[in-house]
Design a protein around this motif. Structure first.
Motif, PDB file in Angstrom:
ATOM      1  N   ALA A 130       0.790  -1.161  -0.013  1.00  0.00           N
ATOM      2  CA  ALA A 130      -0.005   0.033   0.066  1.00  0.00           C
ATOM      3  C   ALA A 130       0.795   1.180   0.247  1.00  0.00           C
ATOM      4  O   ALA A 130       0.592   2.095  -0.794  1.00  0.00           O
ATOM      5  N   LEU A 131       2.047   1.208   0.820  1.00  0.00           N
ATOM      6  CA  LEU A 131       2.818   2.368   0.720  1.00  0.00           C
ATOM      7  C   LEU A 131       3.754   2.629  -0.331  1.00  0.00           C
ATOM      8  O   LEU A 131       3.785   3.745  -0.814  1.00  0.00           O
ATOM      9  N   LYS A 132       3.866   1.355  -1.116  1.00  0.00           N
ATOM     10  CA  LYS A 132       4.693   1.694  -2.444  1.00  0.00           C
ATOM     11  C   LYS A 132       3.850   2.192  -3.404  1.00  0.00           C
ATOM     12  O   LYS A 132       4.540   2.845  -4.396  1.00  0.00           O
ATOM     13  N   ASN A 133       2.477   2.180  -3.515  1.00  0.00           N
ATOM     14  CA  ASN A 133       1.567   2.810  -4.492  1.00  0.00           C
ATOM     15  C   ASN A 133       1.441   4.291  -4.288  1.00  0.00           C
ATOM     16  O   ASN A 133       0.660   4.891  -5.216  1.00  0.00           O
ATOM     17  N   ILE A 134       1.887   4.997  -3.145  1.00  0.00           N
ATOM     18  CA  ILE A 134       1.641   6.401  -2.951  1.00  0.00           C
ATOM     19  C   ILE A 134       2.507   7.237  -3.775  1.00  0.00           C
ATOM     20  O   ILE A 134       3.437   6.792  -4.291  1.00  0.00           O
ATOM     21  N   TYR A 135       2.241   8.645  -3.953  1.00  0.00           N
ATOM     22  CA  TYR A 135       2.810   9.364  -4.458  1.00  0.00           C
ATOM     23  C   TYR A 135       4.253   9.720  -3.451  1.00  0.00           C
ATOM     24  O   TYR A 135       3.968  10.006  -2.367  1.00  0.00           O
ATOM     25  N   GLU A 136       5.452   9.634  -4.218  1.00  0.00           N
ATOM     26  CA  GLU A 136       6.772   9.957  -3.396  1.00  0.00           C
ATOM     27  C   GLU A 136       6.711   8.690  -2.188  1.00  0.00           C
ATOM     28  O   GLU A 136       6.705   9.237  -1.131  1.00  0.00           O
ATOM     29  N   PRO A 137       6.677   7.284  -2.582  1.00  0.00           N
ATOM     30  CA  PRO A 137       6.986   6.421  -1.198  1.00  0.00           C
ATOM     31  C   PRO A 137       8.488   6.774  -0.841  1.00  0.00           C
ATOM     32  O   PRO A 137       9.297   7.059  -1.556  1.00  0.00           O
ATOM     33  N   PRO A 138       8.510   6.431   0.532  1.00  0.00           N
ATOM     34  CA  PRO A 138       9.994   6.664   0.967  1.00  0.00           C
ATOM     35  C   PRO A 138      10.771   5.288   0.379  1.00  0.00           C
ATOM     36  O   PRO A 138      10.206   4.039   0.238  1.00  0.00           O
ATOM     37  N   HIS A 139      11.996   5.563  -0.238  1.00  0.00           N
ATOM     38  CA  HIS A 139      12.821   4.429  -0.763  1.00  0.00           C
ATOM     39  C   HIS A 139      13.514   3.466   0.040  1.00  0.00           C
ATOM     40  O   HIS A 139      13.707   2.471  -0.267  1.00  0.00           O
ATOM     41  N   ILE A 140      13.561   4.072   1.295  1.00  0.00           N
ATOM     42  CA  ILE A 140      14.076   2.742   2.393  1.00  0.00           C
ATOM     43  C   ILE A 140      13.353   3.169   3.800  1.00  0.00           C
ATOM     44  O   ILE A 140      13.152   4.214   4.100  1.00  0.00           O
ATOM     45  N   LEU A 141      13.126   1.960   4.222  1.00  0.00           N
ATOM     46  CA  LEU A 141      12.320   1.960   5.722  1.00  0.00           C
ATOM     47  C   LEU A 141      13.375   1.479   6.771  1.00  0.00           C
ATOM     48  O   LEU A 141      13.878   0.250   6.462  1.00  0.00           O
ATOM     49  N   TYR A 142      13.893   2.395   7.757  1.00  0.00           N
ATOM     50  CA  TYR A 142      14.496   1.529   8.933  1.00  0.00           C
ATOM     51  C   TYR A 142      13.334   1.223   9.941  1.00  0.00           C
ATOM     52  O   TYR A 142      12.341   1.755  10.267  1.00  0.00           O
ATOM     53  N   TYR A 143      13.489   0.180  10.605  1.00  0.00           N
ATOM     54  CA  TYR A 143      12.552  -0.585  11.700  1.00  0.00           C
ATOM     55  C   TYR A 143      13.413  -1.315  12.593  1.00  0.00           C
ATOM     56  O   TYR A 143      14.397  -1.657  12.420  1.00  0.00           O
ATOM     57  N   LYS A 144      12.552  -1.007  13.921  1.00  0.00           N
ATOM     58  CA  LYS A 144      12.831  -2.039  15.035  1.00  0.00           C
ATOM     59  C   LYS A 144      11.544  -2.685  15.267  1.00  0.00           C
ATOM     60  O   LYS A 144      10.504  -2.276  15.670  1.00  0.00           O
ATOM     61  N   GLY A 145      11.667  -4.093  15.261  1.00  0.00           N
ATOM     62  CA  GLY A 145      10.476  -4.764  15.476  1.00  0.00           C
ATOM     63  C   GLY A 145      10.227  -5.936  14.374  1.00  0.00           C
ATOM     64  O   GLY A 145      11.394  -6.145  13.634  1.00  0.00           O
ATOM     65  N   THR A 146       9.101  -5.857  13.957  1.00  0.00           N
ATOM     66  CA  THR A 146       8.638  -6.794  12.962  1.00  0.00           C
ATOM     67  C   THR A 146       7.594  -6.154  12.172  1.00  0.00           C
ATOM     68  O   THR A 146       6.537  -5.283  12.452  1.00  0.00           O
ATOM     69  N   LEU A 147       7.845  -5.887  10.642  1.00  0.00           N
ATOM     70  CA  LEU A 147       7.017  -5.121   9.851  1.00  0.00           C
ATOM     71  C   LEU A 147       5.684  -5.773   9.607  1.00  0.00           C
ATOM     72  O   LEU A 147       5.437  -6.852   9.835  1.00  0.00           O
ATOM     73  N   PRO A 148       4.544  -5.115   9.026  1.00  0.00           N
ATOM     74  CA  PRO A 148       3.322  -5.782   9.167  1.00  0.00           C
ATOM     75  C   PRO A 148       3.300  -6.820   7.988  1.00  0.00           C
ATOM     76  O   PRO A 148       3.803  -6.743   7.054  1.00  0.00           O
ATOM     77  N   LYS A 149       2.097  -7.627   8.012  1.00  0.00           N
ATOM     78  CA  LYS A 149       1.849  -8.687   7.145  1.00  0.00           C
ATOM     79  C   LYS A 149       1.122  -7.999   6.006  1.00  0.00           C
ATOM     80  O   LYS A 149       0.286  -6.974   6.024  1.00  0.00           O
ATOM     81  N   LYS A 150       0.928  -8.551   4.851  1.00  0.00           N
ATOM     82  CA  LYS A 150       0.351  -8.424   3.796  1.00  0.00           C
ATOM     83  C   LYS A 150      -0.955  -8.215   3.974  1.00  0.00           C
ATOM     84  O   LYS A 150      -1.994  -7.236   3.455  1.00  0.00           O
ATOM     85  N   GLU A 151      -1.502  -9.377   4.791  1.00  0.00           N
ATOM     86  CA  GLU A 151      -2.966  -9.409   5.130  1.00  0.00           C
ATOM     87  C   GLU A 151      -3.568  -8.362   6.270  1.00  0.00           C
ATOM     88  O   GLU A 151      -4.614  -8.443   6.437  1.00  0.00           O
ATOM     89  N   ASP A 152      -2.607  -7.795   6.917  1.00  0.00           N
ATOM     90  CA  ASP A 152      -3.237  -6.797   8.083  1.00  0.00           C
ATOM     91  C   ASP A 152      -3.894  -5.912   7.615  1.00  0.00           C
ATOM     92  O   ASP A 152      -3.744  -5.249   6.745  1.00  0.00           O
ATOM     93  N   THR A 153      -4.811  -5.457   8.283  1.00  0.00           N
ATOM     94  CA  THR A 153      -5.747  -4.291   8.078  1.00  0.00           C
ATOM     95  C   THR A 153      -5.563  -3.360   9.211  1.00  0.00           C
ATOM     96  O   THR A 153      -5.431  -3.341  10.166  1.00  0.00           O
ATOM     97  N   MET A 154      -5.122  -2.337   8.383  1.00  0.00           N
ATOM     98  CA  MET A 154      -4.341  -1.010   9.073  1.00  0.00           C
ATOM     99  C   MET A 154      -5.192   0.046   8.849  1.00  0.00           C
ATOM    100  O   MET A 154      -5.727   0.561   8.002  1.00  0.00           O
ATOM    101  N   LEU A 155      -5.303   0.759  10.015  1.00  0.00           N
ATOM    102  CA  LEU A 155      -6.191   2.210  10.306  1.00  0.00           C
ATOM    103  C   LEU A 155      -5.229   3.290  11.030  1.00  0.00           C
ATOM    104  O   LEU A 155      -4.564   2.881  12.170  1.00  0.00           O
ATOM    105  N   GLY A 156      -4.994   4.237  10.334  1.00  0.00           N
ATOM    106  CA  GLY A 156      -4.186   5.499  10.874  1.00  0.00           C
ATOM    107  C   GLY A 156      -4.837   6.281  11.718  1.00  0.00           C
ATOM    108  O   GLY A 156      -6.137   6.512  11.683  1.00  0.00           O
ATOM    109  N   VAL A 157      -4.550   6.568  13.012  1.00  0.00           N
ATOM    110  CA  VAL A 157      -5.137   7.497  14.024  1.00  0.00           C
ATOM    111  C   VAL A 157      -4.193   8.641  14.279  1.00  0.00           C
ATOM    112  O   VAL A 157      -3.031   8.442  14.824  1.00  0.00           O
ATOM    113  N   VAL A 158      -4.844   9.745  14.027  1.00  0.00           N
ATOM    114  CA  VAL A 158      -4.246  10.938  14.352  1.00  0.00           C
ATOM    115  C   VAL A 158      -5.053  11.778  15.088  1.00  0.00           C
ATOM    116  O   VAL A 158      -6.225  11.737  15.416  1.00  0.00           O
TER     117      VAL A 158
END
Length: 388
Positions: A90-118
């Motif tokens: 989903a992130l790859k398909n946005i305008y100007e996606p980040p070319h590299i992601l650093y992370y600590k932990g485990t990335l989400p799985k493809k099947e995860d349903t995700m909601l942004g909360v702000v």
């Protein structure tokens, strides 16, 4: 140097950000090809300045990739490039996606349903309770919460998700080895155990104001929709809403106290078409996780109105400033100079810098502040337009 090391090198060149990396990758096939390119080849790339080319050349000698990899290993920091198969689709398909992601932990799985909360950092007890309760209930229904780990609404959303035994992801406006704010040190540890902290910024990068609007596009980009819990009329959360609309995401909002300035932003976007949320079930219905059991025509009430919201937000900003006649009071002197340098149609950042005679670092900060105040909007290709 291998291809993965080349990604690290490219991401750590002074003055070469995400947009210039996109320019380079539009000419060269990979970061390794960029590393191996000669100076005369780089001079043929439109959009690169001489100082950019000099920085690229200097970094080939200066960047110690082995030492950098050791630091990542010692601090349990992993990374993924946009060319890796596990990069969030989903992130790859946005305008100007980040070319590299650093992370600590485990990335989400493809099947995860995700909601942004702000929402607001300076939130009310009502906002805190709403963010916590809805995030907890959604986590218990296998919806993953994405937020920014800021104090206020973000913190409550993460905490609710964790207490609901769900996964949660924090998108940072600094390196993943930096806890910002420091008061969330324990929360950060829990997020890493039950999800991840993620950033496009290299480790050791300190948080700066201009980094947060950029990171917000990742919150919305990784999510299926964005929930605004509590936001004032000029809240930075509304920038996330605008980015989410551009990305085609659903917009949800929790109604607030009509006498509180903290709720004016959320109440306005509800009037403009955002889906009103009074229960976590409203979001589950929209996502199709549970079926509506009343009149099927009720589903129309939850449908998104992205273009309508976007147009109304712009018009609302114009009318508010016009009615209150407060434009001069809204901007400080430097902000007025920058605003005056933006043409009536739109202007490229380089033209704004040249007209204003200000440095690029100061310019980026001022453009961010103007965007937060709702008087300009960033367009693709480093262009900016006036909203009034």
């Amino acid at each position: 140097m291998n291809i993965r090391q080349a990604w690290l090198w490219l991401n750590n060149i002074d003055g070469i950000g995400n947009k210039k990396i996109s320019i380079l990758l539009g000419v060269f096939d990979s970061p390794l090809d960029i590393f191996n390119a000669k100076e005369q080849d780089l001079k043929q790339v439109m959009g690169l300045r001489l100082r950019d080319i000099l920085e690229i050349e200097k970094s080939k000698e200066r960047f110690d990739v082995k030492k950098f990899e050791e630091y990542l290993f010692e601090n349990e920091i992993k990374y993924i490039s946009i060319q890796d198969k596990d990069y969030p689709k989903a992130l790859k398909n946005i305008y100007e996606p980040p070319h590299i992601l650093y992370y600590k932990g485990t990335l989400p799985k493809k099947e995860d349903t995700m909601l942004g909360v702000v929402g607001s950092r300076n939130c009310s007890e009502y906002g805190k309770k709403a963010a916590y309760n809805i995030s907890k209930s959604l986590a218990e229904s296998n919806v993953t919460i994405v937020s920014g780990m800021a104090i206020g609404i973000d913190t409550c959303a993460h905490r609710g998700s964790l207490d609901g035994k769900g996964k949660t992801f924090a998108i940072l406006g600094c390196g993943v080895d930096i806890c910002y704010p420091k008061s969330n040190a324990e929360l950060m540890k829990e997020i890493i155990k039950n999800g991840a902290v993620i950033s496009e910024y290299s480790p050791k990068t300190q948080p700066l104001p201009q980094m947060f609007p950029a990171r917000n596009r990742i919150i919305s980009g990784m999510s299926r929709g964005v929930l605004v819990v509590e936001a004032a009329e000029k809240s930075g959360s509304l920038i996330t809403v605008d980015q989410a609309l551009e990305q085609g995401r659903d917009i949800f909002a929790i109604p607030g106290d009509i006498t509180s300035s903290l709720s004016s932003g959320t109440n306005n976007i509800i009037k403009q078409g955002a889906a009103l949320v009074t229960s976590y079930k409203d979001i589950l219905l929209n996502f199709g996780i549970i079926e509506i059991k009343t009149n099927p025509s009720d589903k129309a009430m939850i449908s998104d109105s992205r273009e309508n919201i976007k147009d109304n937000i712009k018009e609302n900003i114009k009318e508010n400033i016009k009615e209150n006649n407060n434009f001069d009071k809204l901007l400080d002197e430097d902000e007025k100079i920058v605003y005056s340098c933006i043409d009536l149609k739109n202007s490229h950042i380089d033209d704004i810098v040249n007209k204003s005679k200000m440095g690029i670092s100061k310019m980026q900060h001022l453009l961010t502040m103007l965007e937060l105040k709702g008087v300009i909007k960033q367009l693709p290709g480093k262009r900016f337009e006036r909203l009034m």
